[in-house]
Design an enzyme around this catalytic site. Structure first.
Site, mmCIF file in Angstrom:
data_model
loop_
_atom_site.group_PDB
_atom_site.id
_atom_site.type_symbol
_atom_site.label_atom_id
_atom_site.label_comp_id
_atom_site.label_asym_id
_atom_site.label_seq_id
_atom_site.Cartn_x
_atom_site.Cartn_y
_atom_site.Cartn_z
ATOM 1 N N ASP A 163 -23.143 62.084 -0.623
ATOM 2 C CA ASP A 163 -23.746 60.775 0.088
ATOM 3 C C ASP A 163 -23.184 59.838 -0.762
ATOM 4 O OD1 ASP A 163 -25.063 58.894 1.625
ATOM 5 O OD2 ASP A 163 -25.836 60.599 2.678
ATOM 6 N N HIS A 230 -27.806 54.557 1.647
ATOM 7 C CA HIS A 230 -27.897 55.755 2.462
ATOM 8 C C HIS A 230 -27.960 57.023 1.559
ATOM 9 C CE1 HIS A 230 -25.920 58.541 5.289
ATOM 10 N NE2 HIS A 230 -25.896 57.699 6.317
ATOM 11 N N SER A 567 -27.530 61.005 10.524
ATOM 12 C CA SER A 567 -27.535 61.008 8.763
ATOM 13 C C SER A 567 -28.942 61.356 8.579
ATOM 14 C CB SER A 567 -27.139 59.874 8.262
ATOM 15 O OG SER A 567 -25.773 59.772 8.195
#
Length: 778
Positions: A163, A230, A567
């Protein structure tokens, strides 16, 4: 004496034109000659390594040298090869990433020792309540039957993600109360991340990104720190600590945690600021997966993806095969390209592919109109400054002079006239640009607030964003009513109520509109996605290096944020996998996937079939086997297991030749099994594309529970006759394997298209359910 030659302007112009043309011809000739051919970054995949368990650094150096020697035969010298290669995959994956021109890449691809040569493609990045929704806890109490309790909260399992890095200061990654790091861990942390006994690994991989972009490296590309949010969000969703008092600007207050809250975590940063819409590149992903295998990761969570493609030209597919071969369970997001069919990505049969759905919590922000109408919306934004009715204006009526009305309706940058907007609540339409960007444009134009109306494709899926101004997002039908009110009322007025968290909303779960759908365009005989999990309005840890909207002008900071996407659903499954790995350490990745799939549910909290974003009945192309039920997955009774050999047989069955599969397996003795048939691949779902006559599917079930007798029950797809032999399976011991066959035959008069059914094996205690997907021809 020298002579001076004078040229008229025409003569001068003609001479310069000839010179320019000559230069241009020379440049074109050079550019298209082999020496000046356009160079790009490629991955040369050579298959697997057959190393001994203990590998010396000298041996690994020898592997890198062999890669340079191989490439030198194509690029002219060992020095040229050394300069071209920026990654050498030496431990598990055999291959390298290098800067090559198209001719060199094409020639290398012809070599018999090469499996594939493919461009270094870019990919996109695809809480406090979700674990309660999945019954791991209820009202803050963990029951003794909870998988959390049975699996010790995932203690000492190691979960990693691919990520944007990690924000190590987050309480989700504190090591308070943790013992020593597991001795089997071989990983490390980059110097800019202070790792501890919880966050035990942090590394970055940037060479593929830099090779693609041509950017020079600097400190911003040499860090594991998460400047996007994220990566911290997904890692904490999978395995973050219990953190009381987690909220987003005071809303949604509760205890945040990951699925395996006592697991150890590691972050492999492979995603960087977007270039041409891509953030994470295959060369870096492969390097990170190789490192994760060697470091000792148990579960690898990858919330990244792109368009589905050939398995041998897909970095995630290749890397994850090597991970699964080494016992690492790989979980991937299905993608955010729904609700269009055939958009699902990460479809390799050795990974768990996860769709996204809602849960029974909403951050409700009601929109009230002067005429008494009220619409349920959602938001995480601040309230309006005054408790009064504000003037409303459609963004289409607020466009700048001579501006594009459609752009204005979508609240795009530069499309709104501040004189028309100032002090009013602006009504925008969802689509094209980011939801939070619409809010930013509304605020920049002086709006007091914003109502964001769903477009038809988004239906009933409303997202809670931390907008920079008071805002609420409402569904498609309510949006139509609101726009009708604006067009029919002389002085429209309204108000946005402050957001509040509301539990037990119905129906839940329902499929998110963005969640990518099947059918699987690469191998239609394998159903993808495999499973769905919460992926809408998920609260989890966030970076404090950027604002919650990720907009440059957003100066707010929050340690937790809400995000939506596959996600977010992907790490929910990764967390459940961590628990199952702790409880059943000897289960294969395939057995773990089977347990999750066959114990899932397809009904919502109204006890009715799950629906999609338009509240129409959903099907396995959106949710796979169904919505995850972690507690039931702990004891599935039976599993559909698979080995590396089965995956190799799969590759043979879908058309890869024996030489390619041998290299993939690093087994010169491997031979494609004669008659290898995709219909007999032991997948937990049963998919038959293009059924025109009677066919028979074979499956094997392994008993992972006590001795028992199971009976087959099935619901036939419309227009299909189904029979199962034998109809009863008796297992006398744990680990015993039994075979059954299912025959499917189209009826004389049948509908065309896809039809759905299910098969369930039950001993009255366990229910081992598989979806049946059949494509009928008219």
């Amino acid at each position: 004496m020298s002579m001076t030659r004078r040229y008229s302007s025409t003569q001068y112009s003609n001479k310069m034109s000839l010179q320019s043309l000559s230069s241009l011809l020379l440049l074109v000739t050079l550019f298209f000659s082999p020496a000046f051919a356009l160079k790009k970054s490629y991955i040369v995949y050579l298959g697997s390594h057959a190393h001994l368990p203990q590998i010396s650094s000298a041996h690994l150096d020898g592997v890198a040298h062999s890669h340079r020697t191989f490439l030198a035969s194509f690029v002219g010298s060992h020095e040229n090869a050394k300069e071209a290669i920026f990654y050498s995959y030496k431990r598990h994956i055999n291959g390298f990433a290098a800067i090559l021109d198209e001719n060199e890449a094409a020639e290398i691809a012809k070599h018999p020792d090469v499996v594939s040569v493919f461009p270094n493609k870019g990919r996109k990045l695809h809480t406090t309540h979700s674990w309660n929704f999945m019954l791991l806890a209820k009202n803050g109490v963990v029951h003794k039957s909870s998988l959390w309790n049975k699996a010790g909260y995932g203690e000492d399992t190691i979960i990693a993600n691919l990520d944007t890095g990690v924000w190590p200061e987050s309480k989700s990654f504190s090591d308070e109360g943790y013992g020593a790091v597991p001795a089997r861990w071989k990983g490390r942390c980059h110097k800019d991340v202070p790792c501890n006994r919880k966050l035990i690994g942090a590394r970055y991989f940037n060479k593929g990104y830099l090779a693609y972009t041509g950017l020079p490296s600097n400190a911003s590309y040499e860090t594991c720190r998460d400047h996007d949010g994220h990566g911290s969000h997904t890692l904490s969703t999978a395995a973050g600590n219990f953190v009381p008092g987690a909220n987003v600007f005071g809303i949604g207050n509760g205890t945040a945690s990951g699925g395996s809250p006592k697991a150890r975590v590691a972050a492999y940063k492979v995603c960087w600021p977007p270039v041409d819409g891509a953030e994470c590149f295959d060369a870096d992903i492969l390097a990170a997966i190789e490192a994760a295998i060697e470091d000792g990761v148990d579960v690898l969570s990858a919330s990244v993806g792109g368009d589905a493609g050939d398995y041998m030209s897909d970095g995630i597919a290749i890397g994850s095969f090597h991970a699964v071969k080494n016992g690492v369970t790989v979980v991937c997001s299905a993608g955010n390209s729904g609700p269009k069919s055939g958009t699902v990505s990460n479809v390799a049969p050795w990974v768990i592919t996860v769709g996204a759905s809602s849960m029974d919590r909403e951050f409700q922000a009601f929109v009230e109109l002067k005429n008494g109408q009220s619409f349920k919306g959602t938001s995480l934004s601040k309230p309006l400054p005054e408790e009064k009715m504000y003037s409303l204006i459609s963004a289409a009526d607020a466009n700048v002079a001579n501006g594009n009305v459609t752009d204005a309706l979508l609240c795009k940058k530069g499309s709104l006239d501040p004189k028309k907007v100032k002090g009013k609540i602006l009504v925008c339409l969802r689509g094209d640009n980011a939801r939070v960007d619409k809010g930013m444009q509304a605020a920049a134009a002086g709006a007091a607030g914003m109502v964001l109306c769903n477009d038809k494709a988004s239906g009933n899926e409303i997202i809670s964003d931390a907008h920079v101004l008071p805002a609420s997002q409402i569904d498609y039908k309510d949006g139509e009513t609101l726009f009708s009110y604006l067009s029919s009322t002389k002085d429209p007025k309204g108000y946005i109520k402050a957001p509040t968290a509301t539990l037990n909303t119905k129906p839940a779960p329902f499929m998110a509109s963005f969640s990518s759908r099947g059918p699987n365009t690469i191998t239609p005989g394998i159903l993808k996605p495999d499973i769905t999990a919460p992926g809408v309005n998920i609260i989890a840890a966030f970076t404090e290096a950027t604002g919650p909207t990720d907009l440059d002008s957003d100066n707010r900071r929050t340690p937790f944020n809400t995000e939506s996407g596959t996600s977010m659903s992907c790490p929910h499954i990764s967390g459940v996998v961590g628990l199952l790995k702790t409880l059943h350490p000897h289960w294969s990745p395939a057995a773990i996937r089977s347990a999750i799939m066959t114990t899932s549910r397809t009904r919502n909290n109204r006890r009715k079939p799950m629906v999609d974003e338009s509240f129409k009945k959903a099907n396995p192309f959106s949710y796979g086997s169904g919505h995850v039920q972690p507690n039931k997955a702990a004891h599935p009774g039976l599993v559909y297991d698979l080995t590396t050999g089965d995956y190799l047989d799969f590759l043979c069955a879908v058309g890869y030749n024996n030489t390619v599969v041998q290299l993939f397996a690093e087994d010169p003795q491997y031979t494609c099994r004669q008659g290898a048939n995709l219909l007999d691949f032991n997948y937990p779902s049963i998919t038959v594309p293009n059924l025109t006559g009677s066919i028979t599917v074979t499956r094997k079930l392994k008993n992972v529970g006590p001795p028992a007798t199971y009976n087959a029950r099935f619901r036939e797809p419309l227009g299909v006759r189904v029979s199962v032999e034998p109809k009863q399976l008796t297992f006398n011991k744990t680990g015993e394997v039994k075979i059954f066959q299912m025959t499917l035959r189209p009826l004389p008069v049948t509908p065309s298209g896809y039809v759905f059914g299910e098969l369930t094996w039950t001993d009255s205690h366990h229910y081992v359910r598989s979806p049946i997907v059949v494509q009928l021809s008219s």
